[in-house]
Scaffold this motif. Structure first.
Motif, PDB file in Angstrom:
ATOM      1  N   THR A  43      48.644  43.259  46.274  1.00  0.00           N
ATOM      2  CA  THR A  43      48.112  43.834  45.043  1.00  0.00           C
ATOM      3  C   THR A  43      47.036  44.855  45.364  1.00  0.00           C
ATOM      4  O   THR A  43      46.191  44.630  46.221  1.00  0.00           O
ATOM      5  N   CYS A  44      47.113  45.986  44.689  1.00  0.00           N
ATOM      6  CA  CYS A  44      46.090  47.031  44.821  1.00  0.00           C
ATOM      7  C   CYS A  44      45.572  47.391  43.428  1.00  0.00           C
ATOM      8  O   CYS A  44      45.286  48.552  43.134  1.00  0.00           O
ATOM      9  N   MET A  45      45.464  46.391  42.575  1.00  0.00           N
ATOM     10  CA  MET A  45      45.016  46.611  41.205  1.00  0.00           C
ATOM     11  C   MET A  45      43.556  47.020  41.151  1.00  0.00           C
ATOM     12  O   MET A  45      42.769  46.673  42.032  1.00  0.00           O
ATOM     13  N   ASN A  46      43.205  47.739  40.105  1.00  0.00           N
ATOM     14  CA  ASN A  46      41.807  48.087  39.861  1.00  0.00           C
ATOM     15  C   ASN A  46      41.023  46.865  39.400  1.00  0.00           C
ATOM     16  O   ASN A  46      41.561  45.972  38.745  1.00  0.00           O
ATOM     17  N   GLY A  47      39.726  46.865  39.718  1.00  0.00           N
ATOM     18  CA  GLY A  47      38.851  45.827  39.217  1.00  0.00           C
ATOM     19  C   GLY A  47      38.990  44.524  39.981  1.00  0.00           C
ATOM     20  O   GLY A  47      39.613  44.449  41.033  1.00  0.00           O
ATOM     21  N   MET A  48      38.393  43.469  39.396  1.00  0.00           N
ATOM     22  CA  MET A  48      38.412  42.138  40.002  1.00  0.00           C
ATOM     23  C   MET A  48      38.763  41.106  38.937  1.00  0.00           C
ATOM     24  O   MET A  48      38.515  41.300  37.749  1.00  0.00           O
ATOM     25  N   GLY A  49      39.333  39.998  39.399  1.00  0.00           N
ATOM     26  CA  GLY A  49      39.759  38.929  38.515  1.00  0.00           C
ATOM     27  C   GLY A  49      41.200  38.536  38.758  1.00  0.00           C
ATOM     28  O   GLY A  49      41.663  37.486  38.304  1.00  0.00           O
ATOM     29  N   HIS A  50      41.923  39.381  39.497  1.00  0.00           N
ATOM     30  CA  HIS A  50      43.351  39.162  39.714  1.00  0.00           C
ATOM     31  C   HIS A  50      43.661  38.155  40.815  1.00  0.00           C
ATOM     32  O   HIS A  50      44.676  37.465  40.757  1.00  0.00           O
ATOM     33  N   ILE A  51      42.800  38.062  41.813  1.00  0.00           N
ATOM     34  CA  ILE A  51      43.100  37.189  42.947  1.00  0.00           C
ATOM     35  C   ILE A  51      43.179  35.729  42.491  1.00  0.00           C
ATOM     36  O   ILE A  51      44.085  34.982  42.892  1.00  0.00           O
ATOM     37  N   GLU A  52      42.251  35.325  41.633  1.00  0.00           N
ATOM     38  CA  GLU A  52      42.265  33.951  41.138  1.00  0.00           C
ATOM     39  C   GLU A  52      43.569  33.649  40.391  1.00  0.00           C
ATOM     40  O   GLU A  52      44.109  32.538  40.504  1.00  0.00           O
ATOM     41  N   LYS A  53      44.076  34.607  39.662  1.00  0.00           N
ATOM     42  CA  LYS A  53      45.332  34.401  38.930  1.00  0.00           C
ATOM     43  C   LYS A  53      46.513  34.315  39.890  1.00  0.00           C
ATOM     44  O   LYS A  53      47.414  33.481  39.719  1.00  0.00           O
ATOM     45  N   LEU A  54      46.527  35.156  40.922  1.00  0.00           N
ATOM     46  CA  LEU A  54      47.606  35.117  41.907  1.00  0.00           C
ATOM     47  C   LEU A  54      47.603  33.798  42.679  1.00  0.00           C
ATOM     48  O   LEU A  54      48.665  33.266  43.026  1.00  0.00           O
ATOM     49  N   ASN A  55      46.418  33.261  42.942  1.00  0.00           N
ATOM     50  CA  ASN A  55      46.318  32.009  43.688  1.00  0.00           C
ATOM     51  C   ASN A  55      46.886  30.820  42.921  1.00  0.00           C
ATOM     52  O   ASN A  55      47.130  29.755  43.507  1.00  0.00           O
ATOM     53  N   ILE A  88      35.439  46.041  36.107  1.00  0.00           N
ATOM     54  CA  ILE A  88      34.873  46.982  37.090  1.00  0.00           C
ATOM     55  C   ILE A  88      33.349  46.963  36.959  1.00  0.00           C
ATOM     56  O   ILE A  88      32.676  46.158  37.601  1.00  0.00           O
ATOM     57  N   ASN A  89      32.787  47.807  36.099  1.00  0.00           N
ATOM     58  CA  ASN A  89      31.329  47.784  35.895  1.00  0.00           C
ATOM     59  C   ASN A  89      30.865  46.430  35.369  1.00  0.00           C
ATOM     60  O   ASN A  89      29.816  45.914  35.785  1.00  0.00           O
ATOM     61  N   GLY A  90      31.645  45.852  34.468  1.00  0.00           N
ATOM     62  CA  GLY A  90      31.292  44.544  33.933  1.00  0.00           C
ATOM     63  C   GLY A  90      31.292  43.466  34.996  1.00  0.00           C
ATOM     64  O   GLY A  90      30.424  42.582  35.002  1.00  0.00           O
ATOM     65  N   TYR A  91      32.242  43.539  35.915  1.00  0.00           N
ATOM     66  CA  TYR A  91      32.296  42.546  36.997  1.00  0.00           C
ATOM     67  C   TYR A  91      31.063  42.649  37.886  1.00  0.00           C
ATOM     68  O   TYR A  91      30.479  41.638  38.283  1.00  0.00           O
ATOM     69  N   ILE A  92      30.659  43.874  38.199  1.00  0.00           N
ATOM     70  CA  ILE A  92      29.466  44.072  39.030  1.00  0.00           C
ATOM     71  C   ILE A  92      28.240  43.485  38.341  1.00  0.00           C
ATOM     72  O   ILE A  92      27.429  42.793  38.966  1.00  0.00           O
ATOM     73  N   TYR A  93      28.112  43.747  37.044  1.00  0.00           N
ATOM     74  CA  TYR A  93      26.956  43.217  36.311  1.00  0.00           C
ATOM     75  C   TYR A  93      26.974  41.690  36.289  1.00  0.00           C
ATOM     76  O   TYR A  93      25.956  41.044  36.571  1.00  0.00           O
ATOM     77  N   GLU A  94      28.113  41.098  35.946  1.00  0.00           N
ATOM     78  CA  GLU A  94      28.196  39.644  35.845  1.00  0.00           C
ATOM     79  C   GLU A  94      27.973  38.982  37.202  1.00  0.00           C
ATOM     80  O   GLU A  94      27.332  37.921  37.287  1.00  0.00           O
ATOM     81  N   LEU A  95      28.488  39.580  38.264  1.00  0.00           N
ATOM     82  CA  LEU A  95      28.251  39.033  39.609  1.00  0.00           C
ATOM     83  C   LEU A  95      26.767  39.067  39.931  1.00  0.00           C
ATOM     84  O   LEU A  95      26.212  38.110  40.493  1.00  0.00           O
TER      85      LEU A  95
END
Length: 331
Positions: free
Chosen positions: A102-114, A280-287
């Motif tokens: 996967t080369c998707m934009n942003g973050m949150g996808h790895i947990e779903k793939l797992n 993207i920006n939201g993930y950085i802030y929440e992290l």
């Protein structure tokens, strides 16, 4: 090897078509009815490069419920908010020997793939490759042949024989892969890149090459990069680049690789689709908040993009015309 691309949008088509042109067996699966139906009706997808040499490329595309293939590798290119539904609908043809890239934009996808694939079979990547879906069944590859590059890493950070084979075949397809052993650093490097380019170009409706000409481009970009790096340092994530190298990547891609490209977030908002700014920006802030750090610029831009999404619901031109007609005044 046999590849199946889940998500035949701009990037999914580019990866799949280039692999197909390199001689590999490729199928496409998508849930967007206009895309699947149009490609069926015209017996392929129209492909151009920088708006030139438009030609029809035959491809095999299916809805998830109709697909009977047995791929070795799945390439995932959905939007973040549509991934869970895509995986659920496709799960009937998943098996434990398949690898997923996967080369998707942003973050949150790895947990779903797992939820469907073991970590040993998951490869996460980031693509600095510009592509535009003009409309259903019509895609434009931005940049000269061989333009763009990608980083890729195993979730386990231990490349195996299959990983090297995938990288070799991606190289044969001119996708210019760079194999790393830093999984989170690889993924976050693109998140940081997109947090600058995608958000700012979208807010002001400009191409990457236009953004980089601005006198304030570097000041804005460095501010966002610094905040993102501050977050990653607190989270224990070592990025692939230094802060200075990350800005140089933004500058080089904008000036040289993809100056004519409107980022995917702009493409989404211009077609009144939800953006991936929360990933993207939201993930950085929440992290950052998990480590008692507020990346306030990223949060501010996230909210501005959401405001832009909201404001696009209103027809400003129609409003201006109605006011002029009623008041006979200049607005």
């Amino acid at each position: 090897m046999k590849y199946t691309v889940l998500g035949a949008g701009a990037m999914g088509l580019r990866y799949g078509v280039l692999l197909q042109e390199a001689g590999y067996d490729v199928d496409f699966v998508d849930t967007w009815e206009p895309q699947v139906n149009t490609i069926h009706e015209q017996n392929g997808v129209y492909v151009s490069r920088d708006g030139q040499d438009k030609h029809l490329v035959p491809v095999n595309i299916y809805f998830p419920e109709d697909y009977e293939g047995d791929p070795d590798v799945l390439i995932v290119f959905t939007k973040q908010y549509g991934l869970a539904d895509m995986l659920e609908r496709c799960s009937r043809f998943f098996n434990d020997r398949q690898y997923v890239v996967t080369c998707m934009n942003g973050m949150g996808h790895i947990e779903k793939l797992n939820q469907y694939f073991a970590k040993e079979k998951v490869l996460g990547g980031t693509a600095l490759i510009g592509t535009v879906l003009n409309k259903a069944g019509d895609v434009d590859f931005i940049g000269k042949k061989g333009a763009g590059s990608m980083n890729i890493a195993n979730e386990t950070e231990v490349p195996d024989e299959m990983t090297h084979k995938i990288v070799e075949e991606f190289q044969n397809a001119n996708l210019n892969p760079n194999l790393t052993t830093n999984f989170m650093g690889t993924l976050m490097a693109k998140v940081v890149f997109n947090s600058v380019i995608n958000t700012l170009c979208t807010m002001f409706k400009i191409r990457m090459g236009e953004f980089i000409q601005s006198d304030v481009a570097k000041k804005l970009g460095v501010q966002l990069i610094d905040e993102a790096f501050d977050v990653c340092e607190r989270a224990g994530i070592t990025l692939l680049n230094t802060r200075e190298e990350e800005w140089q990547t933004v500058q080089t891609v904008s000036e040289v690789s993809n100056p004519l490209h409107f980022p995917s977030m702009y493409q989404d908002i211009s077609k009144q689709r939800p953006t991936e700014v929360d990933y993207i920006n939201g993930y950085i802030y929440e992290l950052g908040t998990k480590y008692h750090y507020e990346a306030k610029t990223h949060d501010f831009l996230r909210n501005l993009v959401h405001l832009a999404e909201f404001s696009d619901k209103f027809d400003v031109d129609a409003y201006v015309k109605s006011v002029r007609s009623a008041d006979k005044t200049t607005v």
